[in-house]
Design a protein around this motif. Structure first.
Motif, PDB file in Angstrom:
ATOM      1  N   ASP A  45       0.856  -1.194   0.000  1.00  0.00           N
ATOM      2  CA  ASP A  45       0.000   0.000   0.000  1.00  0.00           C
ATOM      3  C   ASP A  45       0.880   1.228   0.000  1.00  0.00           C
ATOM      4  O   ASP A  45       1.887   1.274   0.723  1.00  0.00           O
TER       5      ASP A  45
ATOM      6  N   ALA B  76      -1.065   7.986  -2.405  1.00  0.00           N
ATOM      7  CA  ALA B  76      -1.027   8.597  -3.743  1.00  0.00           C
ATOM      8  C   ALA B  76      -0.189   9.873  -3.746  1.00  0.00           C
ATOM      9  O   ALA B  76       0.177  10.370  -4.806  1.00  0.00           O
TER      10      ALA B  76
ATOM     11  N   LYS C 290      -0.609  -0.622 -10.212  1.00  0.00           N
ATOM     12  CA  LYS C 290      -1.752  -0.361  -9.332  1.00  0.00           C
ATOM     13  C   LYS C 290      -2.847  -1.402  -9.560  1.00  0.00           C
ATOM     14  O   LYS C 290      -3.262  -1.628 -10.690  1.00  0.00           O
TER      15      LYS C 290
ATOM     16  N   GLU D 184      -7.613   0.952  -5.334  1.00  0.00           N
ATOM     17  CA  GLU D 184      -7.466   2.270  -4.740  1.00  0.00           C
ATOM     18  C   GLU D 184      -8.418   2.379  -3.553  1.00  0.00           C
ATOM     19  O   GLU D 184      -9.567   1.946  -3.649  1.00  0.00           O
ATOM     20  N   ARG D 185      -7.924   2.925  -2.443  1.00  0.00           N
ATOM     21  CA  ARG D 185      -8.802   3.132  -1.283  1.00  0.00           C
ATOM     22  C   ARG D 185      -8.852   4.632  -1.001  1.00  0.00           C
ATOM     23  O   ARG D 185      -7.910   5.187  -0.423  1.00  0.00           O
ATOM     24  N   PRO D 186      -9.956   5.274  -1.408  1.00  0.00           N
ATOM     25  CA  PRO D 186     -10.032   6.740  -1.291  1.00  0.00           C
ATOM     26  C   PRO D 186      -9.918   7.221   0.163  1.00  0.00           C
ATOM     27  O   PRO D 186     -10.509   6.627   1.059  1.00  0.00           O
TER      28      PRO D 186
ATOM     29  N   ASP E 112      -5.296   9.195  -0.691  1.00  0.00           N
ATOM     30  CA  ASP E 112      -5.767   7.868  -1.105  1.00  0.00           C
ATOM     31  C   ASP E 112      -4.661   6.833  -0.899  1.00  0.00           C
ATOM     32  O   ASP E 112      -3.471   7.142  -1.059  1.00  0.00           O
TER      33      ASP E 112
ATOM     34  N   LEU F 225      -3.064   3.521  -2.525  1.00  0.00           N
ATOM     35  CA  LEU F 225      -3.028   2.736  -3.760  1.00  0.00           C
ATOM     36  C   LEU F 225      -2.464   1.366  -3.414  1.00  0.00           C
ATOM     37  O   LEU F 225      -1.412   1.268  -2.774  1.00  0.00           O
TER      38      LEU F 225
END
Ligand SMILES: CC(C)(COP(=O)(O)OP(=O)(O)OC[C@H]1O[C@@H](n2cnc3c(N)ncnc32)[C@H](O)[C@@H]1OP(=O)(O)O)[C@@H](O)C(=O)NCCC(=O)NCCS
Length: 148
Positions: A107, A110, A126, A129-131, A139, A141
């Motif tokens: 992880d 960004a 990638k 994605e976890r906003p 975020d 990535l």
């Protein structure tokens, strides 16, 4: 990069891991946390040293079943852009393969341009994605790389 060498490290290196981690991250992990992580049977720690002195870099992976995760990787500020991060990543990948992993994950924020550059150059791509995952609102990535 000179005479820096990378070795697998056990729980006795927890203080060194914590000291370098604190120099590289806003939210540092304690020596007690590193001691627990380095004692875990699925985890493998790496320490890069220039002679017998303070660590120049650290990395930690968890390898279980056929997957591995990079938990942390860092190079001391005075040793950046010398290829150390790339060498630590390569050490992680070699040990993950030896442990039977077919894929390796990590992880990354960004906003972390250095780490994104490092992972992209090393062949990571990638996958998800976890906003707004991190406390600074950035975020996360999820990057992955198949291990041949
Ligand atoms: C990310 C980090 C480990 C990179 O370590 P490093 O030893 O400087 O990396 P390397 O010298 O091996 O660089 C390899 C490649 O990564 C990329 N890279 C490294 N630093 C970069 C930067 N600041 N900006 C853009 N690309 C960068 C480049 O492509 C570089 O190749 P090049 O030097 O031939 O251009 C280091 O900056 C660090 O410890 N940062 C703080 C901790 C951290 O964010 N860890 C990652 C958490 S996910």
């Amino acid at each position: 990069m000179g005479v820096i060498r990378i070795d697998i490290a056990g729980p006795e290196a927890a203080e060194d891991f914590a000291a370098l981690h604190a120099r590289c991250f806003d939210h540092a992990w304690s020596a007690a946390e590193f001691a627990a992580l380095l004692s875990h049977p699925h985890n493998i720690g790496f320490v890069a040293r220039n002679g017998g002195g303070a660590p120049a870099g650290i990395a930690l992976i968890c390898a279980a079943a056929d997957e591995a995760d990079i938990l942390t990787v860092a190079a001391a500020p005075e040793h950046r852009r010398e290829g150390l991060g790339a060498s630590l990543l390569a050490a992680c990948e070699d040990e993950a393969k030896r442990a039977g992993a077919a894929k390796i994950f990590l992880d990354v924020s960004a906003r972390n341009e250095a780490a994104l550059g490092l992972y992209t150059k090393a062949g990571y791509r990638k996958a998800a994605e976890r906003p707004r995952y991190y406390s600074d609102g950035s975020d996360a990535l999820l990057f992955e790389k198949p291990l041949a």
